[in-house]
Design a protein around this motif. Structure first.
Motif, PDB file in Angstrom:
ATOM      1  N   THR A  31     -25.307 -20.769 -15.923  1.00 11.56           N
ATOM      2  CA  THR A  31     -26.022 -21.614 -16.365  1.00 11.56           C
ATOM      3  C   THR A  31     -27.550 -21.209 -17.449  1.00 11.56           C
ATOM      4  N   MET A  32     -27.942 -20.253 -16.788  1.00 14.83           N
ATOM      5  CA  MET A  32     -29.105 -19.859 -17.271  1.00 14.83           C
ATOM      6  C   MET A  32     -28.938 -19.181 -18.929  1.00 14.83           C
ATOM      7  N   ILE A  33     -27.887 -18.379 -18.892  1.00 14.23           N
ATOM      8  CA  ILE A  33     -27.801 -17.607 -20.405  1.00 14.23           C
ATOM      9  C   ILE A  33     -27.165 -18.527 -21.104  1.00 14.23           C
ATOM     10  N   ALA A 109     -26.266 -38.408 -22.095  1.00 13.36           N
ATOM     11  CA  ALA A 109     -25.574 -37.409 -23.126  1.00 13.36           C
ATOM     12  C   ALA A 109     -25.375 -36.071 -21.949  1.00 13.36           C
ATOM     13  N   LEU A 110     -26.280 -35.575 -21.104  1.00 10.45           N
ATOM     14  CA  LEU A 110     -26.298 -34.605 -20.347  1.00 10.45           C
ATOM     15  C   LEU A 110     -25.422 -34.949 -18.950  1.00 10.45           C
ATOM     16  N   ALA A 111     -25.444 -36.053 -18.614  1.00  8.37           N
ATOM     17  CA  ALA A 111     -24.478 -36.449 -17.361  1.00  8.37           C
ATOM     18  C   ALA A 111     -22.919 -36.433 -18.146  1.00  8.37           C
ATOM     19  N   ALA A 112     -22.851 -36.865 -19.261  1.00  6.39           N
ATOM     20  CA  ALA A 112     -21.602 -37.178 -19.510  1.00  6.39           C
ATOM     21  C   ALA A 112     -21.040 -35.579 -20.040  1.00  6.39           C
ATOM     22  N   ALA A 113     -21.800 -34.830 -20.347  1.00  6.68           N
ATOM     23  CA  ALA A 113     -21.379 -33.278 -20.473  1.00  6.68           C
ATOM     24  C   ALA A 113     -21.005 -32.588 -19.083  1.00  6.68           C
ATOM     25  N   ALA A 114     -21.854 -32.852 -18.189  1.00  8.25           N
ATOM     26  CA  ALA A 114     -21.501 -32.459 -17.112  1.00  8.25           C
ATOM     27  C   ALA A 114     -20.216 -33.005 -15.980  1.00  8.25           C
ATOM     28  N   ILE A 115     -20.282 -34.330 -16.281  1.00  8.31           N
ATOM     29  CA  ILE A 115     -18.919 -34.924 -15.732  1.00  8.31           C
ATOM     30  C   ILE A 115     -17.719 -34.518 -16.343  1.00  8.31           C
ATOM     31  N   GLY A 116     -17.632 -34.281 -17.461  1.00  9.68           N
ATOM     32  CA  GLY A 116     -16.511 -34.086 -18.454  1.00  9.68           C
ATOM     33  C   GLY A 116     -16.243 -32.382 -17.932  1.00  9.68           C
ATOM     34  N   SER A 117     -17.288 -31.669 -18.054  1.00 10.48           N
ATOM     35  CA  SER A 117     -16.978 -30.423 -17.777  1.00 10.48           C
ATOM     36  C   SER A 117     -16.510 -30.079 -16.109  1.00 10.48           C
ATOM     37  N   PHE A 118     -17.106 -30.935 -15.172  1.00  7.12           N
ATOM     38  CA  PHE A 118     -16.561 -30.711 -13.855  1.00  7.12           C
ATOM     39  C   PHE A 118     -15.098 -31.259 -13.689  1.00  7.12           C
ATOM     40  N   VAL A 119     -14.789 -32.438 -14.306  1.00  8.41           N
ATOM     41  CA  VAL A 119     -13.477 -32.851 -14.197  1.00  8.41           C
ATOM     42  C   VAL A 119     -12.476 -32.047 -14.935  1.00  8.41           C
ATOM     43  N   ALA A 120     -12.736 -31.240 -15.929  1.00  7.81           N
ATOM     44  CA  ALA A 120     -11.798 -30.307 -16.575  1.00  7.81           C
ATOM     45  C   ALA A 120     -11.709 -29.269 -15.941  1.00  7.81           C
ATOM     46  N   GLY A 121     -12.857 -28.545 -15.315  1.00  8.86           N
ATOM     47  CA  GLY A 121     -12.878 -27.604 -14.576  1.00  8.86           C
ATOM     48  C   GLY A 121     -12.158 -27.561 -13.515  1.00  8.86           C
ATOM     49  N   THR A 122     -11.878 -28.718 -12.862  1.00  8.55           N
ATOM     50  CA  THR A 122     -11.177 -28.770 -11.590  1.00  8.55           C
ATOM     51  C   THR A 122      -9.690 -28.905 -11.696  1.00  8.55           C
ATOM     52  N   VAL A 123      -9.442 -29.835 -12.822  1.00  6.67           N
ATOM     53  CA  VAL A 123      -7.885 -29.946 -13.061  1.00  6.67           C
ATOM     54  C   VAL A 123      -7.342 -28.582 -13.723  1.00  6.67           C
ATOM     55  N   ALA A 124      -8.114 -27.963 -14.667  1.00  6.72           N
ATOM     56  CA  ALA A 124      -7.736 -26.789 -15.204  1.00  6.72           C
ATOM     57  C   ALA A 124      -7.561 -25.437 -14.122  1.00  6.72           C
ATOM     58  N   THR A 125      -8.390 -25.527 -12.945  1.00  5.31           N
ATOM     59  CA  THR A 125      -8.087 -24.604 -12.024  1.00  5.31           C
ATOM     60  C   THR A 125      -6.938 -24.918 -11.156  1.00  5.31           C
ATOM     61  N   LEU A 126      -6.698 -26.213 -11.184  1.00  5.66           N
ATOM     62  CA  LEU A 126      -5.424 -26.530 -10.535  1.00  5.66           C
ATOM     63  C   LEU A 126      -4.169 -26.164 -11.177  1.00  5.66           C
ATOM     64  N   TRP A 363     -13.022 -23.726  -7.921  1.00  7.01           N
ATOM     65  CA  TRP A 363     -13.581 -25.199  -7.469  1.00  7.01           C
ATOM     66  C   TRP A 363     -14.897 -25.185  -6.791  1.00  7.01           C
ATOM     67  N   ILE A 364     -15.178 -24.003  -6.016  1.00  3.90           N
ATOM     68  CA  ILE A 364     -16.517 -24.088  -5.606  1.00  3.90           C
ATOM     69  C   ILE A 364     -17.624 -23.842  -6.484  1.00  3.90           C
ATOM     70  N   GLY A 365     -17.373 -23.093  -7.512  1.00 10.14           N
ATOM     71  CA  GLY A 365     -18.191 -22.902  -8.754  1.00 10.14           C
ATOM     72  C   GLY A 365     -18.541 -23.967  -9.479  1.00 10.14           C
ATOM     73  N   ASN A 366     -17.328 -24.863  -9.614  1.00 11.50           N
ATOM     74  CA  ASN A 366     -17.790 -26.069 -10.400  1.00 11.50           C
ATOM     75  C   ASN A 366     -18.383 -27.001  -9.806  1.00 11.50           C
ATOM     76  N   ALA A 367     -18.218 -27.087  -8.297  1.00 11.14           N
ATOM     77  CA  ALA A 367     -19.198 -27.907  -7.720  1.00 11.14           C
ATOM     78  C   ALA A 367     -20.524 -27.674  -7.728  1.00 11.14           C
ATOM     79  N   MET A 368     -20.695 -26.216  -7.501  1.00 11.10           N
ATOM     80  CA  MET A 368     -21.937 -25.676  -7.683  1.00 11.10           C
ATOM     81  C   MET A 368     -22.525 -26.160  -8.800  1.00 11.10           C
ATOM     82  N   LEU A 369     -21.903 -25.954  -9.910  1.00 10.71           N
ATOM     83  CA  LEU A 369     -22.694 -26.376 -11.304  1.00 10.71           C
ATOM     84  C   LEU A 369     -23.210 -27.772 -11.438  1.00 10.71           C
ATOM     85  N   ILE A 370     -22.429 -28.743 -10.739  1.00 15.99           N
ATOM     86  CA  ILE A 370     -22.782 -30.088 -10.943  1.00 15.99           C
ATOM     87  C   ILE A 370     -24.479 -30.076 -10.470  1.00 15.99           C
ATOM     88  N   VAL A 371     -24.572 -29.485  -9.206  1.00 17.41           N
ATOM     89  CA  VAL A 371     -26.052 -29.427  -8.738  1.00 17.41           C
ATOM     90  C   VAL A 371     -26.903 -28.733  -9.357  1.00 17.41           C
TER      91      VAL A 371
END
Length: 502
Positions: A31-33, A109-126, A363-371
């Motif tokens: 996230t930092m980089i 805008a930031l929330a939309a980006a985070a929600i989209g990223s989380f949903v996509a990351g979760t589904v793609a990991t599946l 999955w764990i990392g995607n949950a952490m990234l929302i926080v």
């Protein structure tokens, strides 16, 4: 049931305190980089690669993976608030995200980006969990000829998906193939392309080369660009999108996830291509297409979902075949090699804890990234105030120390300086490094499988056409080459007709 048992094994590994800690560290660094413009996951993973030598293999891969998909999250923060892409794949997000911020809607805008990223990351990991195992089982039946054909498809696809000149992409692939063959011939034990340099007998150090190109080269480019940062700090409020926003986000997130999941598997595709394709698709089919370029929330969610989905599914060919779909996956293969693991289809059977532990950690990392992304936006924005000329000396020092700690050779340090200068110079000519590193990694594997196929067949090249799978794969490669060549042929014919009329 077998999948559930494998996931149970994966979570038992991923939830170990050490692995959770390094998953969090990777997500935090990513996230930092991603927030800091111009560094990117390639440079960061290249610099940290030597330091993973002392970690358990699964822990090292969990951390490096967290850096990769964490950077996809973090890049959107800079794109929306500063109008600079923190990560290349966030370039498209910048178009509508910054316009939303100018209109006082930076929070949604930031929330939309985070929600989209989380949903996509979760589904793609599946998708990774479901597809990787049968894909691996299929590839276990592959012989030398099938692997050769598959690698040819990978190289051809990277040419097809290159954003710049096709000729330059082919040149970079050839350069990577040749440099990848530097060292000692595994069959004859004769040195090749070493020019009498003893340090090259084991080949060119992949880590030093990657650190030089993506670390030193990027530093030189960023120092030259002198980009300014104009952060919209005071306008970040009311993070949660409205009901209307959520309704408009749903379709783009699902389509972006599907597009990114598909393109992420293709060599040379990855997050950048996925974000562009997804944005263009939404721009064509959205009922709100008139708002695109002026602050459409679909223009934020679709590319963010696509680039995060692609970041996850790019692990499929790396884990199943040992073939990199992107330069970052080439670095991951380098990390596995450093740990003494041979990448390929045997990883899932020989190292199931590593395979499934890495998938569960996503999955764990995607949950952490929302926080990490929404509540800590103020901290990430404060990083943008750090002058770049304060950062680059520390980055250069870290690059040199990291490479030397693995090789214990001053030659590797010289190599990163040379690679950085060459990388900076070739970027001036718009040469892409993704085809080069794909060629560099695939080259030795392709040579090995090609020579095996020739030995088994008694030197008969028709063996590639007599085996059904390899013949089919080569036919696909030919079709792709024809598709690539058609625009150039059409343009040439057009020019000929113009000359004839003149």
């Amino acid at each position: 049931m077998e999948l559930l048992g494998n996931l149970e094994l994966g979570f038992s590994v991923a939830l170990l305190p050490l692995n959770i800690a390094f998953c969090l560290l990777g997500a935090l660094l990513g996230t930092m980089i991603g927030v800091l413009p111009g560094i990117g996951p390639l440079a960061t993973i290249s610099m940290l690669l030597p330091l993973t030598f002392g970690l358990p293999p699964v822990t090292a891969l969990i951390m490096l993976s967290g850096i990769y998909y964490g950077a996809q999250y973090g890049g959107s923060t800079t794109a929306i608030l500063v109008n600079l892409p923190g990560e290349a794949s966030s370039t498209v997000t910048m178009i509508d995200g910054y316009q939303m911020a100018l209109r006082g809607r930076a929070g949604p805008a930031l929330a939309a980006a985070a929600i989209g990223s989380f949903v996509a990351g979760t589904v793609a990991t599946l998708c990774v969990a479901v597809v990787a195992t049968p894909f691996t089982a299929l590839t276990l039946s592959f012989g030398a000829t099938e692997y050769c054909a598959l690698m040819i498809i990978g190289l051809v696809s990277s040419i097809a998906l290159a954003s710049g000149s096709i000729i330059k992409a082919i040149g970079m692939i050839c350069a990577g193939l040749l440099l990848g063959l530097t060292g000692t011939d595994i069959y004859t034990n004769q040195p090749r392309f070493t020019f009498g340099v003893v340090d090259l007998l084991d080949g060119i150090d992949f880590v030093a080369l990657a650190v030089g190109v993506f670390g030193i080269g990027e530093i030189l480019r960023n120092l030259e660009s002198g980009e300014t940062r104009r952060a919209i700090v005071g306008k970040v409020a009311n993070l949660w999108p409205s009901r209307s926003d959520l309704k408009r986000m749903t379709g783009p997130i699902l389509r972006g996830t599907a597009m990114g999941s598909l393109l992420g598997v293709l060599p040379g595709g990855g997050a950048l291509l996925s974000s562009f394709v997804s944005y263009n698709l939404e721009k064509k089919i959205s009922p709100n297409r008139a708002e695109f370029g002026h602050g459409a929330i679909e223009g934020v969610t679709a590319p963010e979902a696509a680039n995060n989905a692609a970041a996850q599914t790019s692990f499929i060919p790396m884990l199943s075949l040992g073939l990199p779909a992107t330069p970052v996956m080439a670095l991951m293969i380098g990390a596995m090699t450093i740990q003494g693991i041979t990448p390929g289809p045997n990883v899932i059977s020989d190292k199931p804890d590593l395979f499934w532990g890495l998938i569960a950690s996503m999955w764990i990392g995607n949950a952490m990234l929302i926080v990490l992304n929404l509540p800590l936006i103020g901290i990430w924005v404060s990083l943008l105030r750090v002058p770049y000329n304060w950062l680059f000396p520390a980055i250069v020092t870290f690059c040199c120390i990291g490479v030397y700690s693995v090789s214990s050779s001053a030659f590797s340090v010289y190599l990163i300086v040379l690679a950085g200068l060459v990388g900076y110079g070739l970027q001036k000519f718009d040469c892409e490094w993704a085809p080069f590193f794909l060629g560099f990694v695939i080259g030795p594997m392709f040579e090995h499988q090609l020579r095996r196929a020739m030995l088994i067949s008694g030197g008969d090249p028709l063996v590639f056409l007599t085996r059904p799978i390899s013949a089919t794969l080569l036919a696909i490669a030919v079709v792709v080459l024809i598709i690539i060549a058609m625009p150039a042929i059409a343009q040439t014919r057009k020019q000929v007709f113009v000359d004839d009329e003149a």
